[in-house]
Design a protein around this motif. Structure first.
Motif, PDB file in Angstrom:
ATOM      1  N   LEU A  75       0.825  -1.213   0.000  1.00 48.85           N
ATOM      2  CA  LEU A  75       0.000   0.000   0.000  1.00 48.85           C
ATOM      3  C   LEU A  75       0.859   1.263   0.000  1.00 48.85           C
ATOM      4  O   LEU A  75       0.563   2.230  -0.715  1.00 48.85           O
ATOM      5  N   GLN A  76       1.930   1.257   0.787  1.00 51.64           N
ATOM      6  CA  GLN A  76       2.836   2.416   0.810  1.00 51.64           C
ATOM      7  C   GLN A  76       3.471   2.628  -0.563  1.00 51.64           C
ATOM      8  O   GLN A  76       3.587   3.773  -1.024  1.00 51.64           O
ATOM      9  N   ALA A  77       3.877   1.543  -1.203  1.00 51.80           N
ATOM     10  CA  ALA A  77       4.473   1.649  -2.536  1.00 51.80           C
ATOM     11  C   ALA A  77       3.454   2.202  -3.524  1.00 51.80           C
ATOM     12  O   ALA A  77       3.767   3.080  -4.337  1.00 51.80           O
ATOM     13  N   ARG A  78       2.224   1.704  -3.450  1.00 51.77           N
ATOM     14  CA  ARG A  78       1.163   2.195  -4.338  1.00 51.77           C
ATOM     15  C   ARG A  78       0.958   3.690  -4.137  1.00 51.77           C
ATOM     16  O   ARG A  78       0.875   4.453  -5.100  1.00 51.77           O
ATOM     17  N   GLU A  79       0.862   4.110  -2.877  1.00 54.33           N
ATOM     18  CA  GLU A  79       0.645   5.524  -2.594  1.00 54.33           C
ATOM     19  C   GLU A  79       1.821   6.378  -3.047  1.00 54.33           C
ATOM     20  O   GLU A  79       1.628   7.479  -3.558  1.00 54.33           O
ATOM     21  N   ALA A  80       3.038   5.865  -2.886  1.00 46.23           N
ATOM     22  CA  ALA A  80       4.219   6.617  -3.331  1.00 46.23           C
ATOM     23  C   ALA A  80       4.198   6.804  -4.845  1.00 46.23           C
ATOM     24  O   ALA A  80       4.481   7.899  -5.344  1.00 46.23           O
ATOM     25  N   VAL A  81       3.840   5.756  -5.574  1.00 43.11           N
ATOM     26  CA  VAL A  81       3.775   5.856  -7.035  1.00 43.11           C
ATOM     27  C   VAL A  81       2.625   6.779  -7.453  1.00 43.11           C
ATOM     28  O   VAL A  81       2.794   7.643  -8.318  1.00 43.11           O
ATOM     29  N   MET A  82       1.474   6.615  -6.817  1.00 41.92           N
ATOM     30  CA  MET A  82       0.311   7.431  -7.198  1.00 41.92           C
ATOM     31  C   MET A  82       0.490   8.908  -6.847  1.00 41.92           C
ATOM     32  O   MET A  82      -0.139   9.762  -7.460  1.00 41.92           O
ATOM     33  N   ALA A  83       1.351   9.209  -5.884  1.00 44.96           N
ATOM     34  CA  ALA A  83       1.587  10.609  -5.527  1.00 44.96           C
ATOM     35  C   ALA A  83       2.099  11.401  -6.725  1.00 44.96           C
ATOM     36  O   ALA A  83       1.854  12.607  -6.834  1.00 44.96           O
ATOM     37  N   GLU A  92      -5.994  17.368 -12.209  1.00 42.11           N
ATOM     38  CA  GLU A  92      -5.997  18.455 -13.192  1.00 42.11           C
ATOM     39  C   GLU A  92      -7.060  18.227 -14.266  1.00 42.11           C
ATOM     40  O   GLU A  92      -7.633  19.170 -14.803  1.00 42.11           O
ATOM     41  N   HIS A  93      -7.329  16.946 -14.548  1.00 40.86           N
ATOM     42  CA  HIS A  93      -8.318  16.586 -15.567  1.00 40.86           C
ATOM     43  C   HIS A  93      -9.634  16.116 -14.961  1.00 40.86           C
ATOM     44  O   HIS A  93     -10.480  15.561 -15.658  1.00 40.86           O
ATOM     45  N   GLY A  94      -9.800  16.334 -13.648  1.00 38.92           N
ATOM     46  CA  GLY A  94     -11.055  16.015 -12.982  1.00 38.92           C
ATOM     47  C   GLY A  94     -11.310  14.537 -12.781  1.00 38.92           C
ATOM     48  O   GLY A  94     -12.467  14.128 -12.670  1.00 38.92           O
ATOM     49  N   LEU A  95     -10.249  13.726 -12.728  1.00 37.54           N
ATOM     50  CA  LEU A  95     -10.412  12.275 -12.585  1.00 37.54           C
ATOM     51  C   LEU A  95      -9.993  11.795 -11.206  1.00 37.54           C
ATOM     52  O   LEU A  95      -9.015  12.278 -10.631  1.00 37.54           O
ATOM     53  N   SER A  96     -10.722  10.801 -10.719  1.00 32.36           N
ATOM     54  CA  SER A  96     -10.318  10.096  -9.505  1.00 32.36           C
ATOM     55  C   SER A  96      -9.378   8.955  -9.900  1.00 32.36           C
ATOM     56  O   SER A  96      -9.276   8.610 -11.089  1.00 32.36           O
ATOM     57  N   ASP A  97      -8.723   8.361  -8.918  1.00 30.36           N
ATOM     58  CA  ASP A  97      -7.869   7.203  -9.183  1.00 30.36           C
ATOM     59  C   ASP A  97      -8.670   6.099  -9.863  1.00 30.36           C
ATOM     60  O   ASP A  97      -8.210   5.466 -10.811  1.00 30.36           O
ATOM     61  N   GLN A  98      -9.886   5.853  -9.364  1.00 31.55           N
ATOM     62  CA  GLN A  98     -10.721   4.775  -9.896  1.00 31.55           C
ATOM     63  C   GLN A  98     -11.142   5.057 -11.340  1.00 31.55           C
ATOM     64  O   GLN A  98     -11.139   4.151 -12.175  1.00 31.55           O
TER      65      GLN A  98
END
Length: 144
Positions: free
Chosen positions: A15-23, A31-37
């Motif tokens: 989870l930490q790795a995912r959050e680090a990459v997604m940051a 910026e384009h109005g999108l959520s992660d999902q």
């Protein structure tokens, strides 16, 4: 007495790795109005074209009820279209609209630039090994 663990907390590390990459990706998404999902849905559609909703749910890791509401909003926003599967009227298929595909194209540049930076920082072999190890863990943990 606190429990003693011999191994590090792998789910937390993942989870930490995912959050680090997604940051690195989230600012572009917002910026384009999108959520992660929503991005995960658009990426699946960008990679595979027209996709049955069950497959979208599996590949984007979104539970069915949540996906239904999200797809309705994405359709309202002109990012996707939904229709009955011509081969099986019980199923619904989803495809990205030209607007949705344009977002995939735009965002894929930023995502790929980040992956290129990761490859340069970690080394090509290490990144490849990371992918391979993650694939092995996924396969190992699949229910029988």
């Amino acid at each position: 007495m606190a429990p003693r663990f011999a191994h590090r907390n792998l789910p937390r590390l993942l989870l930490q790795a995912r959050e680090a990459v997604m940051a690195h990706t989230r600012p572009s998404l917002r910026e384009h109005g999108l959520s992660d999902q929503q991005w995960r849905v658009l990426r699946v559609l960008g990679e595979h074209g027209t996709v049955e909703t069950g497959r979208v749910a599996r590949e984007a890791f979104i539970l069915g009820p949540s996906l239904t509401g999200m797809l309705a909003r994405m359709e309202r926003d002109g990012l996707i279209t939904r229709e009955r599967d011509a081969a099986d009227q019980r199923r619904t298929v989803v495809r990205a609209t030209p607007r949705g595909l344009a977002l995939v194209e735009t965002l894929s540049s930023a995502v790929e630039a980040h992956y290129a930076w990761m490859e340069k920082s970690l080394g090509k072999q290490n990144l490849r090994q990371l992918y391979e190890l993650l694939d092995q863990v996924i396969e190992l943990e699949k229910p029988e």
